[in-house]
Scaffold this motif. Sequence first.
Motif, PDB file in Angstrom:
ATOM      1  N   ILE A  32       7.204  17.810   9.208  1.00  0.00           N
ATOM      2  CA  ILE A  32       8.315  17.578   7.973  1.00  0.00           C
ATOM      3  C   ILE A  32       8.490  16.120   8.012  1.00  0.00           C
ATOM      4  N   ASP A  33       8.238  15.504   6.854  1.00  0.00           N
ATOM      5  CA  ASP A  33       8.677  14.003   6.614  1.00  0.00           C
ATOM      6  C   ASP A  33      10.282  14.038   6.625  1.00  0.00           C
ATOM      7  N   LEU A  34      10.737  12.762   6.744  1.00  0.00           N
ATOM      8  CA  LEU A  34      12.130  12.483   6.893  1.00  0.00           C
ATOM      9  C   LEU A  34      12.782  12.061   5.621  1.00  0.00           C
ATOM     10  N   ASP A  35      12.529  10.914   5.153  1.00  0.00           N
ATOM     11  CA  ASP A  35      13.063  10.269   4.077  1.00  0.00           C
ATOM     12  C   ASP A  35      12.819  10.784   2.900  1.00  0.00           C
ATOM     13  N   ASN A  36      13.532  11.162   2.000  1.00  0.00           N
ATOM     14  CA  ASN A  36      13.397  11.868   0.590  1.00  0.00           C
ATOM     15  C   ASN A  36      12.782  13.214   0.726  1.00  0.00           C
ATOM     16  N   THR A  37      12.669  13.783   1.847  1.00  0.00           N
ATOM     17  CA  THR A  37      12.164  14.981   2.082  1.00  0.00           C
ATOM     18  C   THR A  37      13.163  15.800   2.662  1.00  0.00           C
ATOM     19  N   MET A  38      13.596  15.498   3.776  1.00  0.00           N
ATOM     20  CA  MET A  38      15.026  16.179   4.369  1.00  0.00           C
ATOM     21  C   MET A  38      16.167  15.585   4.148  1.00  0.00           C
ATOM     22  N   GLY A 117       6.065  16.946   2.835  1.00  0.00           N
ATOM     23  CA  GLY A 117       6.615  15.537   2.489  1.00  0.00           C
ATOM     24  C   GLY A 117       6.191  15.163   1.371  1.00  0.00           C
ATOM     25  N   ASP A 118       7.215  14.200   0.756  1.00  0.00           N
ATOM     26  CA  ASP A 118       7.132  13.490  -0.787  1.00  0.00           C
ATOM     27  C   ASP A 118       6.169  12.572  -1.166  1.00  0.00           C
ATOM     28  N   GLN A 119       5.348  12.120  -0.181  1.00  0.00           N
ATOM     29  CA  GLN A 119       4.411  11.093  -0.650  1.00  0.00           C
ATOM     30  C   GLN A 119       2.948  11.504  -0.643  1.00  0.00           C
ATOM     31  N   LEU A 120       2.190  11.235  -1.521  1.00  0.00           N
ATOM     32  CA  LEU A 120       0.705  11.778  -1.695  1.00  0.00           C
ATOM     33  C   LEU A 120       0.071  10.738  -0.734  1.00  0.00           C
ATOM     34  N   THR A 122       0.730   9.325   2.024  1.00  0.00           N
ATOM     35  CA  THR A 122       0.958   9.267   3.463  1.00  0.00           C
ATOM     36  C   THR A 122       1.129  10.781   3.931  1.00  0.00           C
ATOM     37  N   ASP A 123       1.953  11.626   3.409  1.00  0.00           N
ATOM     38  CA  ASP A 123       1.991  12.965   3.913  1.00  0.00           C
ATOM     39  C   ASP A 123       0.741  13.935   3.441  1.00  0.00           C
ATOM     40  N   ILE A 124       0.546  13.889   2.368  1.00  0.00           N
ATOM     41  CA  ILE A 124      -0.529  14.790   1.567  1.00  0.00           C
ATOM     42  C   ILE A 124      -1.845  14.318   2.094  1.00  0.00           C
TER      43      ILE A 124
END
Length: 176
Positions: A32-38, A117-120, A122-124
């Motif tokens: 799980i991503d931290l910033d803007n996700t959690m 995550g919230d970013q295509l 980096t996360d996706i």
Amino acid sequence: MFEYFRPTRQAPSLDLISIEQLVQDGIRGLIIDLDNTMTPWNDVEVVPKVAEWFIKVKAAGIQACVVSNNKKRQRVAVVAERIGIPFVFRATKPRRRAFRAGMGLLGTGPKDTAVIGDQLFTDILGGNRLGLYTILVTPINEHEFIGTRVVRQIEKVLVWMMKRFAPAKPFSPKIH
Ligand SMILES: [Mg+2]
């Protein structure tokens, strides 16, 4: 090309991800991503509905960890410790090694691990490069931004109405 940016699933926020669905899809670990996700960007506040969601995750027998590109160890550690899960900071997503490090902490593999995550970019992208299950959430700050805009509009109308219909009383004259 576009397949790399297409998440397996999408959700409006972390707490609205169906744990039943994850179990059904054979997911045993979450990166799980931290910033803007959690939490909002660079904030350590974990809202109660997110904390409750993590309790349900644990109860379902799913492992979770934080994998963040944030360079500040302390910032990532504070949030991860509040939830009681391990973490990776300075993770270099979308590099594959970031996700391998996460799976190492979880003891899971590409077939039973999901990335949230919230970013295509980096996360996706990173999760898809390793063939992981990927879930895109709407960034928390975007929610807030829309909310703030609405509140500001209401404020403007209220200020106008007050001026027009109920002007504020002047300060009472000083009594000497
Ligand atoms: Mg993020």
